[in-house]
Structure formats: structure tokens, C-alpha cells
Design a protein around this motif. Structure first.
Motif, PDB file in Angstrom:
ATOM      1  N   HIS A 273       0.842  -1.202   0.000  1.00 11.94           N
ATOM      2  CA  HIS A 273       0.000   0.000   0.000  1.00 11.94           C
ATOM      3  C   HIS A 273       0.875   1.250   0.000  1.00 11.94           C
ATOM      4  O   HIS A 273       2.094   1.164   0.133  1.00 11.94           O
ATOM      5  CB  HIS A 273      -0.934   0.016   1.213  1.00 11.94           C
ATOM      6  CG  HIS A 273      -0.223   0.151   2.523  1.00 11.94           C
ATOM      7  ND1 HIS A 273       0.446  -0.892   3.118  1.00 11.94           N
ATOM      8  CD2 HIS A 273      -0.045   1.206   3.356  1.00 11.94           C
ATOM      9  CE1 HIS A 273       0.994  -0.487   4.254  1.00 11.94           C
ATOM     10  NE2 HIS A 273       0.714   0.787   4.420  1.00 11.94           N
TER      11      HIS A 273
ATOM     12  N   ASP B  55       1.064   5.467   1.613  1.00 10.29           N
ATOM     13  CA  ASP B  55       0.559   6.361   2.657  1.00 10.29           C
ATOM     14  C   ASP B  55       0.911   7.799   2.302  1.00 10.29           C
ATOM     15  O   ASP B  55       1.960   8.050   1.692  1.00 10.29           O
ATOM     16  CB  ASP B  55       1.219   6.049   4.018  1.00 10.29           C
ATOM     17  CG  ASP B  55       0.891   4.654   4.522  1.00 10.29           C
ATOM     18  OD1 ASP B  55      -0.301   4.307   4.559  1.00 10.29           O
ATOM     19  OD2 ASP B  55       1.834   3.914   4.847  1.00 10.29           O
TER      20      ASP B  55
ATOM     21  N   HIS C 150       4.904   0.095  -0.076  1.00 14.09           N
ATOM     22  CA  HIS C 150       5.633  -0.807   0.806  1.00 14.09           C
ATOM     23  C   HIS C 150       4.753  -1.972   1.232  1.00 14.09           C
ATOM     24  O   HIS C 150       3.523  -1.860   1.241  1.00 14.09           O
ATOM     25  CB  HIS C 150       6.170  -0.070   2.042  1.00 14.09           C
ATOM     26  CG  HIS C 150       5.139   0.682   2.816  1.00 14.09           C
ATOM     27  ND1 HIS C 150       4.623   1.891   2.400  1.00 14.09           N
ATOM     28  CD2 HIS C 150       4.499   0.394   3.985  1.00 14.09           C
ATOM     29  CE1 HIS C 150       3.738   2.325   3.277  1.00 14.09           C
ATOM     30  NE2 HIS C 150       3.638   1.425   4.243  1.00 14.09           N
TER      31      HIS C 150
HETATM   32 FE   LIG Z   1       2.024   1.963   5.661  1.00  9.82          FE
END
Ligand SMILES: [Fe+2]
Length: 332
Positions: A163, A165, A236
Motif C-alpha cells: 500500500h 501512505d 511498501h
Molecule cells: Fe504503511
């Protein structure tokens, strides 16, 4: 910006002086100054073996967070999940005590958010931010618009799926070991503009993992006393080793990246109109116009991370739906 949510950090309360007897981060300053928010890197710290991260103290911490009525800050998951599973599909149950009791079983994890609700962890977070400010040379206490500290407790071999962020992240390994796979956020063969745009309009699992991308990962083997930084939007995924893992994650939003998010949000709508939008950083004047346009629609005093990042888009969606309703009403 002072943020009103009681659970995340009030930056004006950050202590200017060091409260721990020694420095937490052991690192050379040039590495932090050259690579902060540009590329991932590993460094050392001295939190391994610290009593704040023993399992009984973490159970007490979970109870403290729950007793403050912040049940959404404590989540857990039982059982194995694959690397390519989307975040939104991850099953979560507020059964933290059962999960901790079963932590030795493969595939489980517990996530404690806003651990600074407990004063001892608050002191720890204060010091880490002060040290990061010194190491990066960036006036973080001015630049940070949202700050939080998480603790992950994970059983052997559990996986955190791929995902991205919006936050800058510093992940400190305390117990056990794990492999952290981090990708270059500026490599468009890994992370496309469209994936970023979808993320910023609310599709948090927009980044897609493929086996072909894996060859481009930087893989960091974290052991107790090691930490890794991953920049804003760096894709990551994480796999734990053969022991119970405890990690501390320091996450924060920064003003410059909040503004960049607005450019991606406007670009999403331009692309919907069939246009080929200019990426952030290519044209200062176009970026400025997009930031200004969405800024007018955004809340001035954000009370949550959602409002900070998505209040402008929410308003835009509302206006778009209202315009469609009016059009249908008068031109049907
Ligand atoms: Fe994360």
C-alpha cells in the motif's frame, strides 16, 4: 496548524528539550538530510529492550486507549492474509486482548494507534520528533500538520499488504525481525499518477502489487535496534520473521505534501474530463492554481486527518452531485 482531535499530537505541546537520558536515534546527519522524504534508508536506534514495549505494558496501553473511549484506535486481525490483499478487505475485529493472548499463532496482528494518549509514550514521541528535526534539518514542528505514533504487535510470518501512505514514516523495530519492502515513490513504472490520484480522492487501496514490481523493491531486514524511513507515497509491504514482532511507527503529514495532494485531487477530476493533467512539480503556476481552487473548498481548521486531506474533495463531490441533480431536474 493546531489540530483539535484529542487523539493526535498537539504540536505546540512538544517539549523542546530532550527528556530521555540518551539519544534514541543513532545515525549520521548527512544520511537524514540527503534522503529524508526522497528515498528509503535504514538506521539504528536504542529502543530494543525498552520496558514500554514489553507485552504486559502493551496490554496496559491498549486498555488505557480503550478506557479513553478511543476504540477505533485499537484494531486486530486473526489469521493469514496474502501480500496482494487490499487494505479495505482486511478483516478487523476489536478483540485485542484475545489477539494478544494468541499472538504466537501465525498470521495475527494488533495495531495500537495514538499511543501518545498514554503520557509515557507521549514523552517518547516528543523526543523522537525533536531528534528527527535535528537530524533532517527540517523545522518539523512548524511543517507537521498531523502526527501520530502506532505500535504494531504481530505474530510470526504475518504480512502487511502492499500500500501507499500520505504520511512520512519512521518504523522502529523493537522485538523480532521483519523484511520491509519499500519502492521508489517517483518510479512511474511502479506507482502511476492515476494510482496516486485515486488514493487522494479516497481509494486507499489504489496501489496495485505485481510480481514484476518486486525486483524494484529495496528490502530491509529489520532486527531489534534497526529502523527504516519510508518517504511520502513510497509503496511498501512487510513480512514478519519467525518470532513475535513489536514495532513503533512514527507517522506525520507535512504542509508541502498536503498541498501536493490537492494537485493530485484536481488532476483526478481533469482526467475524468478526458484531459491529460500536468503532474505536480512540472508547472509552478498550474500547481498554484489547483492548490488555490481546492483550498477555497477545504476546511480552514481541520479536526481530523480526513478533513485535512479530503474536505475539499468532499465539497467538490457534493457540488458535482448537486449539479447533476439540477441538470436532471431541468433537462430531463
Ligand atoms: Fe504503511
Amino acid at each position: 496548524m493546531s489540530l483539535a482531535d484529542s487523539s493526535y499530537k498537539q504540536l505546540d505541546l512538544l517539549a523542546p528539550a530532550q527528556k530521555f537520558s540518551t539519544f534514541i536515534i543513532e545515525a549520521d546527519t548527512p544520511q537524514f538530510r540527503e534522503h529524508f522524504n526522497l528515498s528509503s534508508f535504514m538506521f539504528s536506534h536504542n529502543l530494543a529492550g525498552h520496558p514500554l514495549f514489553e507485552i504486559p505494558r502493551l496490554v496496559e496501553l491498549a486498555n488505557t486507549i480503550l478506557s479513553k473511549g478511543e476504540s477505533t484506535k485499537v484494531t486486530c486481525q486473526l489469521g493469514q492474509i496474502p501480500v496482494n490483499l487490499k487494505w479495505s478487505q482486511v478483516p478487523r475485529k476489536d478483540q485485542v486482548l484475545e489477539a494478544i493472548a494468541r499472538i504466537e499463532e501465525s498470521g495475527s496482528w494488533i495495531l495500537l494507534k495514538s499511543v501518545q494518549l498514554d503520557p509515557e509514550y507521549n514523552t517518547l514521541l516528543d523526543q523522537i520528533v525533536v531528534e528527527l528535526e535535528e537530524l533532517t534539518g527540517v523545522p518539523l514542528r512548524k511543517e507537521i500538520t498531523w502526527l501520530d505514533a502506532y505500535i504494531f504487535i504481530a505474530s510470526p510470518h504475518s504480512i502487511t499488504p502492499y500500500h501507499i501512505d500520505h504520511e512520512s514514516n519512521f518504523l522502529f523495530q523493537i522485538h523480532g525481525d521483519k523484511d520491509v519492502n519499500v519502492f521508489n515513490p517517483r518510479d512511474r513504472s511502479v506507482l502511476t499518477e492515476e494510482e496516486i490520484e485515486h488514493y487522494y480522492i479516497g481509494q486507499l487501496d489504489s496501489a496495485n502489487y505485481t510480481d514484476e514490481k518486486q525486483t524494484k523493491a529495496s528490502v530491509y531486514h529489520l532486527t531489534p535496534g534497526k529502523a527504516v524511513h519510508h518517504p511520502v507515497l513510497a509503496p511498501h509491504w512487510v513480512k514478519n520473521g519467525s518470532n513475535v514482532s513489536v514495532s513503533l511507527s512514527i507517522n506525520f503529514c507535512m504542509r508541502s505534501f498536503d498541498l501536493q495532494a490537492r494537485v493530485y485531487q484536481i488532476n483526478h477530476y481533469l482526467r475524468k474530463l478526458g484531459l491529460e493533467p500536468t503532474s505536480p512539480g512540472q508547472s509552478a503556476i498550474k500547481d498554484y492554481a489547483k492548490i488555490l481552487a481546492l483550498g477555497i473548498l477545504s476546511k480552514r481548521q481541520s479536526k481530523s486527518k480526513f478533513e485535512l486531506l479530503r474536505s475539499g474533495v468532499a465539497k467538490l463531490n457534493y457540488l458535482e452531485k448537486s449539479a447533476t441533480k439540477l441538470k436532471n431536474l431541468f433537462y430531463r
